[in-house]
Design an enzyme around this catalytic site. Structure first.
Site, PDB file in Angstrom:
ATOM      1  CG  HIS A 163      -1.963  -1.082   1.140  1.00 23.55           C
ATOM      2  ND1 HIS A 163      -2.415  -1.783   2.228  1.00 23.55           N
ATOM      3  CD2 HIS A 163      -2.620  -1.570   0.047  1.00 23.55           C
ATOM      4  CE1 HIS A 163      -3.321  -2.663   1.803  1.00 23.55           C
ATOM      5  NE2 HIS A 163      -3.462  -2.543   0.498  1.00 23.55           N
TER       6      HIS A 163
ATOM      7  CD  GLU B 262      -0.824   0.789   4.436  1.00 24.96           C
ATOM      8  OE1 GLU B 262      -0.083  -0.186   4.633  1.00 24.96           O
ATOM      9  OE2 GLU B 262      -2.055   0.696   4.296  1.00 24.96           O
TER      10      GLU B 262
ATOM     11  CG  HIS C 153       0.147  -3.576   5.470  1.00 21.55           C
ATOM     12  ND1 HIS C 153      -0.732  -3.278   4.464  1.00 21.55           N
ATOM     13  CD2 HIS C 153       0.657  -4.801   5.178  1.00 21.55           C
ATOM     14  CE1 HIS C 153      -0.762  -4.280   3.597  1.00 21.55           C
ATOM     15  NE2 HIS C 153       0.072  -5.221   4.006  1.00 21.55           N
TER      16      HIS C 153
ATOM     17  CD  GLU D  64      -1.885  -3.016   9.387  1.00 26.67           C
ATOM     18  OE1 GLU D  64      -1.493  -1.827   9.240  1.00 26.67           O
ATOM     19  OE2 GLU D  64      -2.634  -3.594   8.576  1.00 26.67           O
TER      20      GLU D  64
HETATM   21 ZN   LIG Z   1      -1.936  -1.551   4.249  1.00 23.74          ZN
END
Ligand SMILES: [Zn+2]
Length: 290
Positions: free
Chosen positions: A30, A33, A128, A201
């Site tokens: 992504h 990010e 992420h 994350e």
């Molecule tokens: Zn992500």
């Protein structure tokens, strides 16, 4: 409930020693990010350093790292999609070589490695950043077998001991339909039951350390520190700490830095990891925390 020590032994020793143990890391699928890149940078900088712990890791494990899975999206300044408008983290099941070329290539590499009898692909971690949650945390998969569920929780628990900004309580395991095309979910189904797939994350903005109610804003340095802590957690997981040739006492001149670093980097740590922190600072010399 199985004792954590025996779980760790079982988790780390399910595969024959002769196999090449591989940890596969990806980041920035992504493109918006950007904290994921700093975490990944911290992992890479540590692994290629002359730190004794990094040498032990390199001697025992192979790290395959794809720091940017969506370079065209990053170049364009997209938040989530690639040049062609795809959220690549929903296309792991059937990536197209022309529509999702980076994903297709990485998936081919992983599938190929997984079929190689000399390779044991043991971890897949996709990094992420999260826009609403605080701290670092992980998503994992859901399994029917209770022992496998508990083995999967071992790495996040160990990381929680090493990283004051990592939250085990925010770590969760799910099988949402909407996440079926993610790397973590797809590879969780592809790899065998002694491999572990996670999404790591990290908050876009801040973390709460244990016992504190004051959020600490993340910086580039603290994102990179989380990356270093991810890397050194493999020492705990594979029980390689006793191989680090670094138990000599040290008279470090900057005692205030040492104290600060213990508080920041090791509030739940143990003596062994404090030794690691010391040796890291000794190597860094006047540059301080790197
Ligand atoms: Zn992500």
């Amino acid at each position: 409930m199985i004792a954590e020590s025996s779980l760790l032994a079982r988790a780390a020793n399910l595969k024959p020693e002769r196999e090449k143990r591989v940890v596969f890391l990806t980041a920035r699928v992504h493109p918006g990010e950007s904290p994921a890149s700093f975490v990944c940078q911290g992992i890479i900088d540590f692994l290629v350093s002359q730190h004794p712990a990094a040498r032990v890791l390199r001697d025992h494990l192979v790290f395959k790292i794809v720091p940017m899975l969506n370079p065209d999206g990053v170049y364009l300044g997209n938040y989530r999609c690639s040049l062609m408008g795809f959220d690549l983290n929903r296309h792991w099941q059937d990536p197209s070589p022309w529509a999702h070329p980076t994903l297709h290539a990485v998936k081919q590499l992983i599938v190929h490695m997984n079929q190689d009898p000399k390779v044991s692909l043991e971890f897949y971690i996709d990094v992420h950043a999260h826009s609403t949650m605080m701290n670092g945390f992980m998503y994992g998969n859901v399994f029917e077998e209770e022992e496998r569920v508990q083995r999967q929780a071992v790495f996040p628990r160990l990381l929680c001991n090493n990283a004051p900004d990592f939250s085990f309580s925010s770590t969760s395991f799910n099988r949402d339909v909407v996440k079926a095309g993610t790397g973590r979910r797809f590879l969780g189904g592809l790899l065998d039951d002694t491999s572990y797939c996670y999404t790591l994350e990290v908050s876009f903005y801040s973390y709460l350390a244990a016992g504190s109610s004051a959020p600490v804003p993340y910086t580039e340095d603290t994102y990179m520190k989380l990356g270093r802590n991810v890397a050194r957690t493999f020492l705990d997981y594979y029980r390689l700490n006793n191989l680090i040739d670094d138990n000599k006492p040290t008279n470090h001149s900057n005692s205030s830095l040492e104290g600060q670093s213990y508080r920041q980097g090791n509030s739940h740590g143990n003596g062994r990891n404090q030794e690691l922190e010391k040796s890291e600072r000794r190597i860094q010399g006047s540059k301080g925390d790197y």
